[in-house]
Every structure is written in structure tokens, then in C-alpha cells.
Design a protein around this motif. Structure first.
Motif, PDB file in Angstrom:
ATOM      1  N   LYS A 111       0.857  -1.177   0.000  1.00 13.50           N
ATOM      2  CA  LYS A 111       0.000   0.000   0.000  1.00 13.50           C
ATOM      3  C   LYS A 111       0.901   1.237   0.000  1.00 13.50           C
ATOM      4  CE  LYS A 111      -2.141  -1.007   3.817  1.00 13.50           C
ATOM      5  NZ  LYS A 111      -3.080  -0.878   4.953  1.00 13.50           N
ATOM      6  N   PRO A 112       0.407   2.346  -0.579  1.00 11.55           N
ATOM      7  CA  PRO A 112       1.240   3.551  -0.637  1.00 11.55           C
ATOM      8  C   PRO A 112       1.525   4.105   0.758  1.00 11.55           C
ATOM      9  CG  PRO A 112      -0.599   3.690  -2.182  1.00 11.55           C
ATOM     10  CD  PRO A 112      -0.861   2.524  -1.285  1.00 11.55           C
ATOM     11  N   VAL A 113       2.803   4.422   1.022  1.00 13.16           N
ATOM     12  CA  VAL A 113       3.187   4.987   2.304  1.00 13.16           C
ATOM     13  C   VAL A 113       4.507   5.722   2.116  1.00 13.16           C
ATOM     14  CG1 VAL A 113       4.400   2.872   3.005  1.00 13.16           C
ATOM     15  CG2 VAL A 113       3.601   4.462   4.756  1.00 13.16           C
ATOM     16  N   LYS A 114       4.691   6.812   2.872  1.00 13.99           N
ATOM     17  CA  LYS A 114       5.970   7.498   2.820  1.00 13.99           C
ATOM     18  C   LYS A 114       7.075   6.529   3.254  1.00 13.99           C
ATOM     19  CE  LYS A 114       5.551  11.911   1.623  1.00 13.99           C
ATOM     20  NZ  LYS A 114       5.791  12.970   2.595  1.00 13.99           N
ATOM     21  N   ARG A 115       8.184   6.606   2.573  1.00 14.26           N
ATOM     22  CA  ARG A 115       9.265   5.663   2.851  1.00 14.26           C
ATOM     23  C   ARG A 115       9.692   5.693   4.318  1.00 14.26           C
ATOM     24  NH1 ARG A 115      15.332   6.078   0.327  1.00 14.26           N
ATOM     25  NH2 ARG A 115      16.207   4.245   1.357  1.00 14.26           N
ATOM     26  N   GLY A 398      -9.289   2.571  13.761  1.00 14.86           N
ATOM     27  CA  GLY A 398      -8.571   3.096  14.912  1.00 14.86           C
ATOM     28  C   GLY A 398      -7.074   3.106  14.666  1.00 14.86           C
ATOM     29  N   ARG A 399      -6.355   2.428  15.548  1.00 16.59           N
ATOM     30  CA  ARG A 399      -4.895   2.360  15.429  1.00 16.59           C
ATOM     31  C   ARG A 399      -4.442   1.292  14.443  1.00 16.59           C
ATOM     32  NH1 ARG A 399      -2.703   2.662  21.705  1.00 16.59           N
ATOM     33  NH2 ARG A 399      -3.457   4.783  22.174  1.00 16.59           N
ATOM     34  N   ASN A 400      -5.375   0.520  13.947  1.00 13.19           N
ATOM     35  CA  ASN A 400      -5.037  -0.613  13.098  1.00 13.19           C
ATOM     36  C   ASN A 400      -5.209  -0.261  11.622  1.00 13.19           C
ATOM     37  OD1 ASN A 400      -4.842  -3.018  15.197  1.00 13.19           O
ATOM     38  ND2 ASN A 400      -6.627  -1.774  15.744  1.00 13.19           N
ATOM     39  N   ASP A 401      -4.161  -0.521  10.856  1.00 17.96           N
ATOM     40  CA  ASP A 401      -4.203  -0.355   9.404  1.00 17.96           C
ATOM     41  C   ASP A 401      -4.118  -1.754   8.797  1.00 17.96           C
ATOM     42  OD1 ASP A 401      -4.081   0.436   6.814  1.00 17.96           O
ATOM     43  OD2 ASP A 401      -2.401   1.805   7.040  1.00 17.96           O
ATOM     44  N   LEU A 402      -5.268  -2.279   8.402  1.00 18.61           N
ATOM     45  CA  LEU A 402      -5.370  -3.674   7.992  1.00 18.61           C
ATOM     46  C   LEU A 402      -5.231  -3.826   6.487  1.00 18.61           C
ATOM     47  CD1 LEU A 402      -8.424  -4.598  10.218  1.00 18.61           C
ATOM     48  CD2 LEU A 402      -6.087  -5.454  10.535  1.00 18.61           C
ATOM     49  N   LEU A 403      -4.614  -4.927   6.090  1.00 21.96           N
ATOM     50  CA  LEU A 403      -4.570  -5.332   4.689  1.00 21.96           C
ATOM     51  C   LEU A 403      -4.737  -6.847   4.645  1.00 21.96           C
ATOM     52  CD1 LEU A 403      -3.987  -4.462   1.677  1.00 21.96           C
ATOM     53  CD2 LEU A 403      -1.671  -5.308   2.083  1.00 21.96           C
ATOM     54  N   ALA A 404      -5.718  -7.300   3.879  1.00 21.21           N
ATOM     55  CA  ALA A 404      -5.947  -8.733   3.725  1.00 21.21           C
ATOM     56  C   ALA A 404      -6.134  -9.032   2.250  1.00 21.21           C
ATOM     57  CB  ALA A 404      -7.168  -9.182   4.526  1.00 21.21           C
ATOM     58  N   GLY A 405      -5.807 -10.234   1.859  1.00 19.09           N
ATOM     59  CA  GLY A 405      -5.934 -10.563   0.448  1.00 19.09           C
ATOM     60  C   GLY A 405      -5.952 -12.047   0.188  1.00 19.09           C
ATOM     61  N   GLN A 434      -2.213  -8.684   7.075  1.00 20.96           N
ATOM     62  CA  GLN A 434      -1.237  -7.938   7.859  1.00 20.96           C
ATOM     63  C   GLN A 434      -1.941  -6.796   8.575  1.00 20.96           C
ATOM     64  OE1 GLN A 434       1.814  -6.311   5.261  1.00 20.96           O
ATOM     65  NE2 GLN A 434       0.639  -4.454   4.889  1.00 20.96           N
ATOM     66  N   ASP A 435      -1.378  -6.414   9.714  1.00 21.21           N
ATOM     67  CA  ASP A 435      -1.950  -5.338  10.519  1.00 21.21           C
ATOM     68  C   ASP A 435      -0.816  -4.444  10.998  1.00 21.21           C
ATOM     69  OD1 ASP A 435      -3.518  -3.692  12.034  1.00 21.21           O
ATOM     70  OD2 ASP A 435      -3.868  -5.143  13.651  1.00 21.21           O
ATOM     71  N   GLU A 436      -0.882  -3.165  10.610  1.00 18.28           N
ATOM     72  CA  GLU A 436       0.065  -2.167  11.113  1.00 18.28           C
ATOM     73  C   GLU A 436      -0.605  -1.441  12.270  1.00 18.28           C
ATOM     74  OE1 GLU A 436       2.602   0.006   8.079  1.00 18.28           O
ATOM     75  OE2 GLU A 436       0.973  -0.710   6.814  1.00 18.28           O
ATOM     76  N   ILE A 437      -0.047  -1.595  13.454  1.00 23.82           N
ATOM     77  CA  ILE A 437      -0.632  -1.032  14.668  1.00 23.82           C
ATOM     78  C   ILE A 437       0.221   0.152  15.110  1.00 23.82           C
ATOM     79  CG2 ILE A 437      -1.427  -1.525  16.998  1.00 23.82           C
ATOM     80  CD1 ILE A 437      -1.257  -4.532  16.231  1.00 23.82           C
ATOM     81  N   THR A 438      -0.399   1.319  15.174  1.00 30.17           N
ATOM     82  CA  THR A 438       0.305   2.527  15.594  1.00 30.17           C
ATOM     83  C   THR A 438       0.008   2.786  17.067  1.00 30.17           C
ATOM     84  OG1 THR A 438       0.138   3.451  13.367  1.00 30.17           O
ATOM     85  CG2 THR A 438       0.644   4.984  15.143  1.00 30.17           C
ATOM     86  N   PHE A 439       1.002   2.547  17.914  1.00 30.58           N
ATOM     87  CA  PHE A 439       0.826   2.772  19.348  1.00 30.58           C
ATOM     88  C   PHE A 439       0.987   4.248  19.705  1.00 30.58           C
ATOM     89  CE2 PHE A 439       2.183  -1.694  19.087  1.00 30.58           C
ATOM     90  CZ  PHE A 439       1.132  -2.287  19.760  1.00 30.58           C
ATOM     91  N   SER A 440       1.852   4.940  18.953  1.00 27.49           N
ATOM     92  CA  SER A 440       2.097   6.364  19.159  1.00 27.49           C
ATOM     93  C   SER A 440       2.757   6.890  17.892  1.00 27.49           C
ATOM     94  CB  SER A 440       3.003   6.584  20.376  1.00 27.49           C
ATOM     95  OG  SER A 440       4.329   6.158  20.086  1.00 27.49           O
TER      96      SER A 440
END
Length: 750
Positions: A111-115, A398-405, A434-440
Motif C-alpha cells: 500500500k502507498p506509504v511514505k518511505r 482506529g490504530r489498526n491499518d489492515l490489509l488482507a488478500g 497484515q496489521d500495522e498497529i500505531t501505538f504512538s
């Protein structure tokens, strides 16, 4: 009287220093960091206020360079003249610095994201980087990327693969727009047919990525992102030739079809038809080749800016190498030796965002690859078809950025070799999440896993873990760990299986390879007060393989024996990249990788063939603004590698020497829409023949008609064969072209 003179002197001095420089600094995106404004090599410095305004007061008369800098943006340097009684008003607009560490990437997490925001380290290279040393294909262009080495595998036909961190080509997954269509046959032949003209950027992930991309992404992946038709120039042309008379032409054109469709078409043509034999072995030093590639990509405008792109590419290549007397009438015969390869390839790739509120993306690809080759009297005719379909769901909660496929890959492969008794039809369905979890803002965790079912090898499970810690705006740490797997295709394991006179022996059924990988990544950005920028990225990596397929050249000089390793293999080391930009326009890109690769069996550790312990790369650029002239000095250096010899009496060196390929280029851009460039490649005039009596053994008897054997099958030493050798083309580790000049012309119409 003296007081009057002193008063006049003071007033005059005050007048000299009374000039001010002021203005406003803006940008296309919000600037959250402070903006520094200074006069180079002086003490006049300031910062903008909250609205972007700045002011430098009491600046003396004279000529200066004013520098504007801010983290994440390209610095601006401008020459100015300060005149008596004249205040200057100068406004600036900063552009995002997408050349360094702030690019948008997709390969690490799909997924697109700043490096800098990606939990997975991704290296990005733009066409500007590759223009510093123009080449006719992606394969050649990768030679100046740290830790990535194009490896020739045949001294006659010059086919090769891509090594990442010392790992052989089959461990590298090469994709176009995220679609895994470059594999098996195309790993050997298809890479050289991908033109630079269609490239928007290249993203590289070092280390296993099988949890997202499945098989073959064991050692790393190379994702070739093609140009977006919307942003492409209306017309472009790029032609260059060398003193070897290699000619390469790239053409590109964009056109609108109605109001909702934009099409981009690109054509690449490469031709080299000179028979050159500077090492005097009566064999061609470089393969002769004629290649054409046609690329067409469409982008469609849809409601709510939903994505729909589709692209197709066709490629045909005719290449040959061998005896300098060879002609096509000798193809496949035993009169004059030649290796002749015809390649036909077609590809289709696309992405379609489904018309739902949820972000659902359907991606697909397919390719057909047909190979018709003759290696002397050995015939290799192969047909490969690959289809790929993938559906992904992208959702933030919320804090979760999910991607499934879910994904499915079908591979059809057939050839006429004894190792392929019947055509293979392989299905590889899989599911991943996959799940990207942002704690802070400083702390982020990525968890992922993938399950695949191979119709031949069964179930394969690949988990993944990543952690990113942002200490501050300029310091980032990332830890990545995961597993990888790769299914087997013998042809891509070692091209020596077809060329030369060795017999191919498969000791047992070859099982899928598996790997476990851990790497630690550190990024440090440094912005100096005078506008100088330094970016440092260092990665320590460790990969342990089980079931690794190894090729045994030493047990029997007449055979190549393939088997899974009875033990394990390691690839470990540390890699550093440094970007250094000065306000003057001087730019350094430096890289170094220290490697420790080894195969361990029965307690014995051996270094694999063609694996270096150290690589270094550099690119030094400087633009002389008044002359519209740019200078690029690029190069690489490699430490010795273990090379395959045929016998104890083989006179060739068992190791390659330290060697370096260096290039210099000058580019003039003073004409509107045109660039003229030229320079010298291989400045040090290095070739592998140096310090060796020959590279290819027995070129005087390539069909081994005069080779004599003892009762055990060992080659005898005879007056006609003083070293006891057979014909062999596997002793090769670098390009065999001497120093040469090149000249080119680019035209771009926006």
C-alpha cells in the motif's frame, strides 16, 4: 571639524549596512519544521515566522548565495546582488524532497506509504539515478545499486541473473507494478528485455517478502513501477550509441482517448551486430543481439477517483554468441559452435478498484514466454505461461491499518530437457493478512502471515513481524523478521545446466527451500545550517536457509550435481548507504556491503561460487549551472569471488581479483527540451581475461571431439589437451567489454 567628519563616516557606514532582504517561503504541502534562511559563508541567518515570512537586516553591498532549507524539502540556492539603498524582496517555494528518504513506496506493505513511515525498509531509485550511467536494459542498470549485482552466468550467450546480498538470482523476485510476472524463464532471459524508458521508479526490498508475495521472494524483491500515463511527457525520445556500435532507442508518446482515458505507448529497440574478439580466443567477447520491446499502458478516469489501469508489453529478441565464424546456417550443428537464442514474450498487467465503499483492489497479470535456443548441438525449447489474480482489502480501524488478500497463481512449464518428463501445471493459491498497529507517533508494529498451498509441495506458512521506532524527525530504527520459501525450477538454478559439456545430475527430488530472516535498519538524517543534507541508512541482516539447492561442480569435473543441502546455508552482513547533497550542486551517493555467505554441511563451511565478501558503489554528480553542464562519475568495486575450475591442472585463477567498473558522463542541457550526453564506460579498461590465459576453455574444440578419457571418465592430459579440460563457459564473473565511449541525445516535450 573632526567631529563633523566622524559623524559623516558613521552615517555613511550605517547607509552601507542598511539594506534588508525579506520575503515569504511557501510550499505545496504544509511545512511543520522550521525554515532556515541564510547567506552562504556569512553570519546572516534567520528563520521564518509562523506564516512563512523572513527578514535579513543590515546586509552589506555585494554578491551572495541565499539558501533556504527545511527538513523534508529540497533546499533552494539562489545568487543575489545587494545594491546600495535597495532592499530586496525574494519569495521562495519549496518542493518536497522526493530524491532522498521521503518517497512514497508500495513494495514493503502493498500500500502507498511514505518511505520513512514504512515499517519495512524500501530502497527507491528514480530514472534520474539510472541516467547517470545510461544502459539499454534494467538488468545492466542495476550494477550501481549497493548490494545488488547483475551476474553473468554464461561466457558465450551472456545471460545472467540478479544477486541481492550475494544470493543467487532465483532468490530474487522481480515484479512489474507489483505483479510477479518475471520468474523462471524470464529470470534468465526476460530481464534484459525490460527497457528503462517505461520506468517511473524501482523499489528494492532486501530480505524475505514471502508473507506478501509468496514464492521466490526469499532473498528480496525488485519492483519495477511503470510510468503513470497522466504524468508522462507528451513525447520523449532517447538514443545513444557506443564505440562498440551498440545502439539503443527509446520512444514514448502520450495521448488522450476521449475525456476519460489516457494512453502511454513506449518502444525500445536495441541492436548490436559487431563481431569483436579482443581476447583473441576466436569467440565473441560480447553476445550479438537485436531486441524490440513495445509497451502500452492505459489509465481510466472513474467516479470517486477509483483506480483502473491496464498495460501490455511484447518483446522479441534474437541473440547469439560463439565462434566468430558462426552464421545462422550452423545453428544446432556440430561444424561451427554457436549459442543462438530466440525469445518471444507477452505480458498483461492491470489493477481495478471495485466500486464499493470499502477499498477493494483487484490485480491481475499474465504472461507467455517462448524460448527456442541452441547451445551448440544442445537444443532447449521451452514454453511457459503464468497467470496471477489477487484481491486485496485495505481498511483503517482506529490504530489498526489492515490489509488482507487472497491470491492465486498458475504456472505452466514445459521444455525438451530430460529433467522435464512432462509438462508441469502448478497451482499456488494463498491467503494473507497484515496489521500495522500505531501505538504512538513514534512506535509502530506490523504483524503479518500468509498461507499458500502448492499443488506439488503442499502447505506453506510464512509469518512476518516488523517494528518501527521514530526517535525524532531525523532518527528511525526498524526491526524486521520473517520467513520465506521458494519452489524449484531447475533451469533457473544454474544456466550451466544447458551450456558447456557437463552432464546434469539431480541427486534426489528437489524440495522447496525455506528461510528465516532478521534485519535491523537505522536511518539518520542530518541537515546542516548551510543547506547541506546527509542521509545515512545502515542495515544489518541475517538469513538462514534450509533445503537450499546447491550445485556441485567439484565432485566430478564432467558433471553438475544438484541437491538440497544436507545442513544449512547462511547469508549475513551489514550494508550502508550515504546520500550527501551540498548547496553548490555537488551530490554523493555512496554504498558499501560486507557479506558473509556460506554453505554448511557435515560441520564443513564453504563459501558459494560467485559470492563476494565486499561490494562498494558510488555516484558523484555536479552541475555547473552557468554552463548548463552536469558531470556524473559512477562506479562499483567487488572483492574476490570463488570460481568454478574443471580440474587440478586448470591454469585459470580459482578466484577473481579485486575489480572495479567505472564510468564518467557529461550532460549538456542548455537547449530547450534537449539533452546531449556522452562519456566513457569502463574507464580502467578491466576485463576478466586479465591475469588468465583464457576464459572459455577449449574454444578450439567446443564439441570435445578430441578430448580423451580414462576408464573412470576422467579427462586425460594429452599434447592436444595439456590441461586436461573440456569445453566450458561457466568461468565468468563480469562483463567482457573493454573501455568504450558513448554518445546520446534526449528530447522531451511536455
Amino acid at each position: 571639524m573632526k567631529y563633523l567628519f566622524l559623524t559623516i563616516l558613521i552615517l555613511t557606514a550605517k547607509n552601507i549596512y542598511s539594506q534588508n532582504i525579506s520575503g515569504k517561503v511557501a510550499s505545496s504541502t504544509p511545512i511543520v519544521q522550521e525554515i532556515k534562511v541564510s547567506l552562504l559563508n556569512t553570519n546572516f541567518k534567520t528563520q521564518t515566522d509562523s506564516l512563512g515570512f523572513y527578514k535579513l537586516e543590515n546586509v552589506p553591498n555585494g554578491n551572495y548565495k541565499i539558501v533556504v532549507t527545511s527538513t523534508g524539502f529540497k533546499s533552494v540556492t539562489q545568487r543575489i546582488s545587494v545594491l546600495e539603498n535597495e532592499n530586496l524582496n525574494l519569495d521562495f517555494e519549496l518542493q518536497e524532497d522526493n530524491n532522498e528518504l521521503n518517497e512514497v513506496v508500495v513494495s514493503g506493505t502493498l500500500k502507498p506509504v511514505k518511505r520513512l513511515e514504512s515499517a519495512v525498509p524500501v530502497e527507491v531509485y528514480s530514472p534520474t539515478f539510472f541516467k547517470k550511467n545510461p544502459t539499454p536494459s534494467i538488468y545492466d542498470a542495476l550494477q550501481n545499486i549497493n548490494g545488488v549485482r547483475p551476474q553473468l552466468n554464461c561466457g558465450v550467450c551472456n545471460t545472467g541473473d540478479i544477486h541481492i546480498n550475494g544470493l543467487e538470482g532465483p532468490y530474487t523476485l522481480v515484479m512489474i507494478d507489483g505483479m510477479p510476472i518475471v520468474s523462471s524463464l524470464s529470470t534468465v532471459y526476460g530481464l534484459s528485455g525490460i527497457p528503462n524508458s517505461l520506468v517511473e521508479r524501482i523499489e528494492i526490498v532486501k530480505g524475505p517478502a514471502s508473507s506478501l508475495y509468496g514464492s521466490e521472494a526469499v532473498g528480496g524483491l525488485i519492483n519495477i513501477i511503470t510510468k503513470n500515463p497522466t504524468n508522462a511527457p507528451t513525447f520523449s525520445a532517447d538514443y545513444f550509441t557506443t564505440s562498440y556500435f551498440e545502439s539503443n532507442l527509446d520512444l514514448g508518446a502520450k495521448f488522450n482517448v476521449g475525456k476519460k482515458a489516457i494512453s502511454l505507448i513506449g518502444v525500445n529497440y536495441f541492436n548490436y551486430d559487431q563481431v569483436i574478439d579482443k581476447d583473441h580466443d576466436n569467440f565473441t567477447d560480447v553476445t550479438l543481439s537485436e531486441r524490440i520491446s513495445v509497451f502500452n499502458k492505459w489509465s481510466f478516469q472513474r467516479n470517486h477517483n477509483r483506480l483502473f489501469t491496464i498495460a501490455a508489453r511484447g518483446m522479441y529478441e534474437d541473440r547469439w554468441g560463439g565462434d566468430i565464424r558462426w552464421e545462422k546456417k550452423y545453428r544446432g550443428g556440430d561444424e561451427i559452435y554457436g549459442e543462438s537464442i530466440y525469445t518471444k514474450r507477452a505480458e498483461l498487467i492491470g489493477s481495478y478498484q471495485l466500486p464499493f465503499e470499502e477499498k477493494l483492489m483487484l490485480s491481475f497479470s499474465g504472461n507467455v514466454h517462448y524460448q527456442d535456443s541452441r547451445y551448440g548441438t544442445t537444443s532447449y525449447i521451452a514454453n511457459q505461461k503464468i497467470g496471477f489474480l489477487q484481491l486485496t482489502w485495505d481498511k483503517k480501524i482506529g490504530r489498526n491499518d489492515l490489509l488482507a488478500g487472497i491470491a492465486s497463481r498458475y504456472t505452466y512449464y514445459d521444455d525438451n530437457t530430460p529433467t522435464t518428463k512432462e509438462a508441469e501445471n502448478t497451482w499456488l493459491p494463498g491467503i494473507f493478512v497484515q496489521d500495522e498497529i500505531t501505538f504512538s507517533p513514534k512506535s509502530q508494529v506490523l504483524l503479518g502471515m500468509r498461507y499458500d498451498y502448492n499443488s506439488i509441495h503442499g502447505s506453506i506458512f510464512t509469518p512476518r513481524f516488523a517494528y518501527r521506532f521514530k526517535a525524532n524527525e531525523n532518527t528511525i530504527f526498524r526491526l524486521n523478521a520473517g520467513t520465506g520459501f521458494r519452489v524449484v525450477n531447475l533451469f533457473t538454478e544454474d544456466h550451466a545446466a544447458l551450456t558447456g559439456s557437463r552432464d546434469v545430475v539431480i541427486a534426489n527430488n528437489l524440495n522447496p527451500e525455506k528461510s528465516v530472516n532478521v534485519n535491523l535498519n537505522y536511518i539518520q538524517k542530518i541537515n546542516f545550517g548551510n543547506g547541506t543534507f546527509m542521509g545515512i541508512e545502515t542495515t544489518a541482516f541475517y538469513t538462514r536457509f534450509s533445503n537450499k539447492i546447491i550445485s556441485d561442480y567439484e565432485s566430478d569435473p564432467n558433471k553438475i550435481i544438484y541437491d538440497n543441502i544436507d545442513g544449512y546455508a547462511l547469508s549475513q552482513g551489514i550494508s550502508t548507504n550515504v546520500d550527501l547533497n551540498f548547496p553548490s550542486g555537488l551530490k554523493f551517493i555512496l554504498g558499501a556491503t560486507v557479506l558473509d555467505n556460506k554453505n554448511v554441511q557435515d560441520g564443513i563451511s564453504e563459501r558459494p561460487f560467485l559470492t563476494e565478501n565486499f561490494t562498494g558503489t558510488w555516484s558523484i554528480s555536479y552541475k555547473i549551472q552557468p554552463w548548463n553542464l552536469s558531470l556524473d562519475y559512477t562506479g562499483n568495486v567487488y572483492s574476490p569471488m570463488k570460481l568454478p575450475l574443471l580440474s587440478e591442472t586448470d591454469p585459470r585463477s580459482p578466484k577473481s581479483p579485486w575489480y572495479s567498473i567505472q564510468n564518467i558522463q557529461f550532460t549538456y542541457s542548455g537547449w530547450k527540451d534537449f539533452e546531449v550526453y556522452g562519456g566513457v564506460k569502463n574507464l580502467l579498461n578491466f576485463t576478466p581475461k586479465q591475469n588468465n590465459p583464457f576464459l572459455i576453455s577449449r574454444t578450439n574444440d567446443p564439441f570435445d571431439k578430441n578430448v580423451q578419457y580414462d576408464s573412470a571418465g576422467k579427462v586425460l592430459v594429452t599434447p592436444d589437451n595439456p590441461y586436461g579440460l573440456t569445453f566450458d563457459t561457466t568461468y565468468v564473473y563480469g562483463q567482457n567489454q573493454t573501455i568504450r565511449g558513448f554518445l546520446g541525445l534526449r528530447y522531451t516535450f511536455r
